[in-house]
Design an enzyme around this catalytic site. Structure first.
Site, PDB file in Angstrom:
ATOM      1  N   CYS A 146      35.569  47.984  25.713  1.00 52.57           N
ATOM      2  CA  CYS A 146      34.476  47.806  24.761  1.00 52.57           C
ATOM      3  C   CYS A 146      34.610  46.474  24.043  1.00 52.57           C
ATOM      4  CB  CYS A 146      34.515  48.925  23.740  1.00 52.57           C
ATOM      5  SG  CYS A 146      36.086  48.940  22.896  1.00 52.57           S
ATOM      6  N   CYS A 193      37.869  45.792  22.417  1.00 49.71           N
ATOM      7  CA  CYS A 193      38.918  45.333  23.337  1.00 49.71           C
ATOM      8  C   CYS A 193      38.781  43.837  23.594  1.00 49.71           C
ATOM      9  CB  CYS A 193      38.818  46.051  24.674  1.00 49.71           C
ATOM     10  SG  CYS A 193      38.991  47.821  24.566  1.00 49.71           S
ATOM     11  N   ASP A 195      48.986  58.651  60.070  1.00 47.96           N
ATOM     12  CA  ASP A 195      50.382  58.321  59.850  1.00 47.96           C
ATOM     13  C   ASP A 195      50.885  59.405  58.894  1.00 47.96           C
ATOM     14  OD1 ASP A 195      52.799  56.924  59.519  1.00 47.96           O
ATOM     15  OD2 ASP A 195      52.021  56.021  57.692  1.00 47.96           O
ATOM     16  N   ASP A 230      49.174  53.466  56.383  1.00 46.60           N
ATOM     17  CA  ASP A 230      49.416  52.603  55.230  1.00 46.60           C
ATOM     18  C   ASP A 230      50.569  51.632  55.414  1.00 46.60           C
ATOM     19  OD1 ASP A 230      51.513  54.435  55.137  1.00 46.60           O
ATOM     20  OD2 ASP A 230      51.690  54.200  52.978  1.00 46.60           O
ATOM     21  N   ASP A 260      52.133  50.563  60.748  1.00 48.02           N
ATOM     22  CA  ASP A 260      50.817  51.024  61.203  1.00 48.02           C
ATOM     23  C   ASP A 260      49.842  49.878  61.413  1.00 48.02           C
ATOM     24  OD1 ASP A 260      51.496  53.752  60.889  1.00 48.02           O
ATOM     25  OD2 ASP A 260      51.217  53.534  58.737  1.00 48.02           O
TER      26      ASP A 260
END
Lengths: 723, 50
Positions: free
Chosen positions: A36, A39, A445, A619, A623
């Site tokens: 906001c 901030c 994976d 990931d 891979d």
């Protein structure tokens, strides 16, 4: 097992400072949590007040803070420390060359769009009297010619300028001997302009200037939306990578630590690696003892114990101790480089994929252009003058307008990608959605995809966990964090001292307590290969806390949902057979292979691809090659950079279920795109004969063109809503 | 009918102004942070406390 986190020696991060020509410098940070006006004010004021800082500007939409520095010597680490003091997480961000390239492209598109909009509106202003004249209202030939000239003077330069992106793309595609969708668009626009000018010169009635510009205006809207959305997805993906902090800490001759970009590492550099950080480059350990998580490299989930003299490979995650590494290679020559080569080979095969729109263009171009040629030749042969025959031929080109075709796919992809973006699925390219819709077989994976990919506390006595939690909260160690997560929020221990490579000690409820390695706490070490932590209160018996990589909460549900949609599922892992079998059993997958090297994984994908379209979800670095070879590839946001780059879809949230959602939306998008094509085909079947017989005038053309585009665009909003 | 010779250039000039204004907003980076711009209007410019 805990480690010292010496806050006083925060590494120097000056390498990230971008120097300007005039001696000033700037640095860009990714700031999380700013929401906001308060901030913005707080952040900008506190950062601007730091010594050496000349300006601070927060971009709230992107979460980027640009800080101007008086000279290149100011240290960004102080800015990060100041932001953390305010309660905002901050990471240095290196805006790549690719991003500014995309910015330029977007700017070009928006300017072309603005010019086309101006041209369309103002040309229309002169076209309306012309249309009125077509229906017998009083409009003298002199006024008509004047209106046509005005319309042409406004529209032609605008169309030529706004059409440049299409002309260039068409030219590029023609040079390699192919015809993409931009070829009929370019031919249509240029011919329309030419014939309209000749009609104007010859005092004719048919000028289509407004049609040429509004066609470009509509197409540019689609193209620009597509560009903006892709840019958003890519920058969100880049932010995920920036959070993995792509920096290394180099120790210089005097023992000072300095953060450097990975690309600046040279062989022989001494690097400091904290727990929770990745080994940035192949090297040999000089000092320290720790456990390494090799799962991103090999998929093996059991940690490997290492001590001074051990060789480490880039990509492994340092779990427990503080390490000093002597770099043995440059980052681009390390184990990563081999993987990068495999990725490149795979990406080439994927770039040969022909997109739906281009397939349609390959059908459309010969048919429509042959029809137009036939109209001209036939009309002339049947006794029309060459001029009248040519006008009819051009009318065919205009009404069979590539407009609806040009929007048929982009409109759908914009709708689909923005739906997925809101659900945390980042689609980095349009072709990815088309490929995803075709997949029949899904390969997962194990580590980091079906499982969380980080150590989690196994079932333990809640009383012990609650007692150890205050100490765990004081430490940034990955295992201590897992304890803190399991215990939830609560108090933090007092007088906490961290012992490097040993553990953490502090006062809990007035009694001294220790959390760390078996030896540090005063217990006998457990079984080899177990990830464990010991906790003891002064004078009490040590308690053991065990950790393992846990299954994702929705893994089994995701697999079941995929099977329910007629997809076959398989697990390819580099881990040991026992661990893979256990996970496969829990999620209900019968096909699994364990102990695969990155090359074997890529080869397995190639073998599977022979008879079906494969989606790979992975990931790790092991891979990356498989991801690049698969027909479609998805990487979770926690994936390493190489894997994210090898996939064109990235999941930013923790739910695996979004994979199913992505496939659903992709399939729905394909269905709607095909519907759009059939609508365009149907429309052309009606419109083309009408144009050949001379029933089409500029007014009918303008109506038909915007009408068909509107139908196609509205239909696109149905993506993903049909279920 | 002669009024067209005044009105047509006038409307084109107006359209041109709108185009130029849009280019200016683009060049002055007004679209780069829409959320920030919406929030910044709420910020107090005065430096004195309270």
């Amino acid at each position: 097992m805990a480690v010292t986190w010496d806050a006083a020696s925060v590494p120097d991060m000056r390498a990230f400072v971008r120097r300007e020509a005039d001696g000033r410098a700037s640095v860009e940070l990714l700031v999380r949590g700013a929401r906001c006006a308060a901030c913005i004010a707080k952040i900008e004021k506190s950062v601007a007040a730091l010594p050496g800082v000349t300006s601070a500007r927060l971009n709230l939409s992107l979460g980027k803070l640009t800080v101007g520095l008086a000279d290149g010597r100011a240290d960004p680490a102080r800015i990060i420390a100041a932001l953390e003091g305010l309660g905002y997480e901050a990471t240095l961000f290196e805006p790549g060359a690719a991003r500014s390239e995309r910015d330029r492209e977007g700017r070009r598109l928006i300017i072309a769009l603005a010019v086309a909009g101006f041209g369309a509106m103002n040309a229309m202003m002169f076209s309306v009297p012309l249309w009125a004249g077509l229906f017998g209202q009083e409009l003298g030939p002199a006024t008509r010619t004047l209106m046509m000239w005005l319309s042409g003077i406004v529209a032609a330069p605008c169309a030529l300028y706004a059409g440049m992106p299409f002309f260039e793309s068409a030219w590029r595609s023609l040079r390699v001997g192919r015809a993409n969708m931009d070829v009929p668009i370019s031919i249509g626009v240029i011919l329309t302009l030419a014939i309209s000018f000749s009609e104007t010169l010859l005092n004719g009635r048919d000028a289509y200037f407004d049609a040429a510009v509004s066609l470009l205006f509509l197409l540019l809207i689609g193209r620009w939306l597509d560009h903006v959305l892709r840019g958003k997805a890519r920058s969100a993906a880049a932010d995920l990578l920036a959070l993995q902090s792509p920096t290394a800490t180099r120790i210089d001759g005097e023992g000072r630590e300095r953060a450097i970009p990975l690309s600046d590492i040279r062989p022989g550099d001494r690097l400091r690696i904290r727990p929770g950080e990745r080994i940035p480059v192949d090297g040999v350990l000089e000092d320290g003892a720790s456990e390494l998580d090799n799962s991103p490299l090999t998929g093996e989930s059991a940690p490997e114990a290492v001590a001074a003299g051990a060789a480490c490979r880039a990509g492994a995650l340092n779990l427990t101790g503080l390490l000093t590494l002597r770099a043995a290679a440059r980052p681009e020559n390390s184990a990563l480089a081999e993987i990068a080569r495999l990725v490149e080979a795979g990406a080439q095969s994927r770039s040969r994929y022909v997109r739906l729109a281009d397939k349609a263009a390959a059908l459309y171009v010969p048919v429509v252009h042959a029809t137009a040629a036939l109209t001209f030749a036939g009309g002339w042969a049947l006794g029309l003058g060459p001029r009248e025959a040519l006008i009819r031929a051009v009318a065919v080109l205009i009404v069979t307008c590539p407009c609806a075709l040009g929007l048929a796919v982009p409109a759908v992809q914009v709708a689909a990608s923005s739906r997925l973006f809101r659900r945390g699925v980042l689609v980095k390219s349009g072709a990815a959605l088309e490929r995803l819709a075709e997949v029949e077989h899904v390969v997962f994976d194990k580590t980091g995809v079906l499982t969380e990919g980080r150590p989690e506390l196994l079932s333990a006595d809640p009383a012990v966990v609650a007692a150890a939690a205050p100490l765990a909260r004081a430490s940034r160690h990955p295992l201590a964090r897992a304890v803190a997560r399991a215990a939830g929020p609560g108090p933090t221990a007092e007088q906490v001292v961290e012992h490097a490579g040993q553990g953490v000690e502090g006062v809990v409820d007035g009694r001294r307590a220790r959390l760390g390695r078996a030896g540090f706490v005063g217990a006998a070490a457990g079984a080899e290969g177990e990830t464990e932590l010991w906790f003891a209160v002064e004078g009490g018996t040590p308690e053991r806390l065990r950790f393992a990589d846990r299954l994702r909460a929705d893994a089994a549900a995701t697999i079941a949902a995929l099977k329910a949609r007629g997809l076959t599922v398989e697990i390819l892992s580099g881990d040991v057979p026992g661990a893979v079998e256990a996970v496969a059993g829990q999620v209900g997958v019968a096909d699994w292979r364990a102990g695969l090297t990155p090359e074997q994984k890529a080869a397995a994908i190639d073998a599977l691809s022979a008879d079906r379209k494969v989606l790979m979800v992975g990931d790790g670095l092991n891979d990356a090659a498989a991801l690049a070879r698969a027909h479609a590839a998805i990487a979770p946001g926690s994936a390493l950079e190489a894997s994210q780059n090898a996939s064109d879809i990235v999941l930013s949230g923790p739910e695996l279920m979004t994979v199913v959602e992505a496939i659903e939306v992709a399939r729905s998008a394909r269905r709607v795109a095909l519907e759009n094509f059939s609508f365009s085909a149907l429309y052309n079947v009606v419109a083309a004969p009408a144009a050949m017989l001379g029933f089409v005038n500029p007014f009918v053309a303008a109506l038909a063109m915007s009408g068909s585009s509107l139908v196609v665009s509205l239909n696109a909003f149905r993506v993903g809503r049909s279920q | 009918m002669n009024i067209v010779f005044i009105l047509a250039p006038l409307s084109l000039a107006l359209g041109g102004c709108a185009l130029a204004a849009f280019m200016w907003t683009l060049r002055s980076r007004q679209y780069e942070d829409p959320r920030g711009a919406a929030e910044r209007i709420l910020m107090d410019d005065s430096e004195e406390p309270g």
